[in-house]
Write a protein that holds these residues in place. Structure first.
Motif: not given
Length: 497
Positions: A347, A375, A379-380, A382-383, A411, A415
């Motif tokens: 992440s 997802l 969290t990868d 989403g980032l 989600i 972001v």
């Protein structure tokens, strides 16, 4: 549930419905075999009162006869009548044992009394039916003090019944079949109504608020290790081409150059979709770079059969320049960036400013497609989607829950990512759900056949050769030859690190 849904359900589970129907019929037949064999005989007579000499008397007698017929019908099932029948036939049974065997009915138009008697043999049924009529008259005289003016004129004496009325196997089979079919339908409809899995494009659109850009049928070749990138896609070929076309028209004025492909959970086919859409977009003439951004379970190197020991993680760590780890896929216009060594902090690497800058730089020369982790577990994705042009969400038909689709949308909204669209993957080609998707993917007919040879040639061209390392043009000697020693030393250094 609409009528069309009902028809699709029936077609999908036709053998289940037939099986339940047959099972219900057999169970009812088995139950009926335990019922006693009974016969029914019927006798009837006209109820008459006195001898009328004029019309007025006749009308009065007719009304009285109707009243008497109703009285006789009432008395027919009572114990005194049953006792009278026992005495007449010299039976050795208690009155209560045969009182319920008589069924009377009255035809008020002609003042006719009909008695149906039930017996265990044809003779018993006939004798009971004939005896009960006379017994009713006898008991009636005792009840209302009749002076003999009322009588029953026999109309149809009971005859020997030819066959028992029970057990009725045909009727039992029909009732059992109807019951089995009704129970099967009730179970299937209830199961469908409480089902919370994504099974149609409508489900996905309602859950995510985004358009379905493609529906990919369930195909065996997509489940193999190469995910169809080096072979014929079968029935899924046209679906992937349709997805490619729809993706181009998501935003014509501001075409996405950095696309994250993700899903709700593992196993929904995001790597399959990202690999094949990258291949087809490259096949159409666009330079594509497919990045394996799933640093937890990388799949791109295995899918394209390339060396994935050195890749994205080493480039992010600064051990090697990113241009030195870009791999040629063996297909025109398609390059690959494997994941490299799996790090302990995926992440942090994927959400770093260096990752953002790297993607921005690569997007100048390539259409960048990132195969990101699911997802919901991490969290990868989403980032990554936060600094890309948008996300393509893959959902598996019959696996992804509607609530999971809704959570994925939340989600991405949190972001600030743009959901470009949804791909409904693993759509069944048979059964009820296949009708929803256009009757299955075998029905393209002559339309698809006309382009078969062209598609075959394109697939053969796109799958020629194997993956190989891209030659570095960064360093050359004075003669213009590639400095292989410098490139090799960098790769070895990154591997050791």
């Amino acid at each position: 549930m609409t009528f069309a849904d009902f028809v699709r359900l029936s077609r999908a589970y036709v053998w289940v419905l037939i099986g339940c129907t047959i099972l219900g019929a057999l169970l009812m037949i088995a139950k009926t075999t335990r019922e006693p064999v009974l016969y029914a005989a019927t006798s009837s007579g006209l109820v008459r009162v006195g001898n009328a000499t004029d019309a007025g008397t006749e009308q009065g007698n007719s009304q009285l006869a109707e009243d008497k017929a109703n009285l006789y019908a009432y008395l027919a099932t009572k114990t005194p009548v049953a006792q009278e029948v026992i005495d007449e036939l010299d039976l050795d049974v208690p009155p209560a044992a045969i009182a319920g065997r008589f069924t009377p009915s009255v035809d008020a138009d002609v003042n006719a009394l009909t008695i149906t008697a039930i017996g265990t043999t044809p003779e018993e049924a006939r004798d009971l039916a004939n005896a009960v009529v006379e017994a009713v008259v006898v008991v009636a005289k005792e009840v209302d003090g009749d002076t003999g003016l009322t009588k029953i004129i026999p109309l149809e004496p009971a005859e020997l019944p030819g066959a028992p009325f029970t057990p009725d196997y045909e009727r039992a089979a029909m009732k059992g079949a109807a019951g089995g079919l009704a129970i099967a339908y009730a179970f299937l409809i209830a199961r469908r109504l409480i089902d919370r899995k994504v099974r149609s494009a409508k489900h996905v659109e309602e859950a995510t608020g985004a358009a379905v850009l493609g529906v990919i049928p369930k195909e065996e070749v997509l489940g193999r290790s190469n995910r169809g990138v080096r072979g014929d896609l079968g029935k899924a070929a046209e679906a992937f081409r349709q997805l490619r076309t729809n993706l181009r028209f998501v935003d014509i004025d501001n075409e996405p150059r950095k696309i994250v492909v993700t899903s709700a959970l593992p196993g929904e086919g995001k790597s399959t979709v990202s690999s094949n859409i990258a291949r087809l977009v490259a096949q159409a003439g666009t330079k594509v770079l497919l990045i394996d951004a799933d640093l937890r379970r990388p799949m791109i190197a295995t899918t394209f059969e390339v060396d994935g020991a050195v890749g994205l993680t080493q480039a992010l760590a600064g051990d090697i320049d990113v241009t030195d780890v870009i791999v040629e896929s063996g297909m025109a216009n398609l390059s690959l960036l494997p994941a490299g060594r799996i790090p302990p902090n995926p992440s942090e690497l994927l959400g770093s400013l260096k990752m953002k800058q790297m993607i921005d730089d690569l997007a100048v020369d390539y259409l960048v497609i990132l195969d990101a982790p699911p997802l919901l577990p991490v969290t990868d994705a989403g980032l990554l989607s936060a600094f890309c042009d948008g996300a393509l969400l893959v959902q598996a038909s019959g696996k992804t829950q509607i609530e999971q689709s809704q959570h994925c949308r939340r989600i991405l909204d949190q972001v600030g990512s743009r959901l470009l669209g949804v791909v409904l993957n693993k759509a069944p080609v048979k059964g009820a759900n296949a009708i929803v998707y256009g009757g299955g993917y075998g029905g393209y007919g002559g339309y698809g056949g006309g382009y078969k040879s062209e598609y075959k040639a394109l697939d053969a061209y796109s799958t020629a050769g194997k993956g190989r390392r891209r030659k570095s043009a960064a360093k050359t000697d004075k003669t213009g030859k590639v400095d292989k020693a410098a490139r090799t030393s960098k790769a070895e250094k990154a591997t050791k690190a």
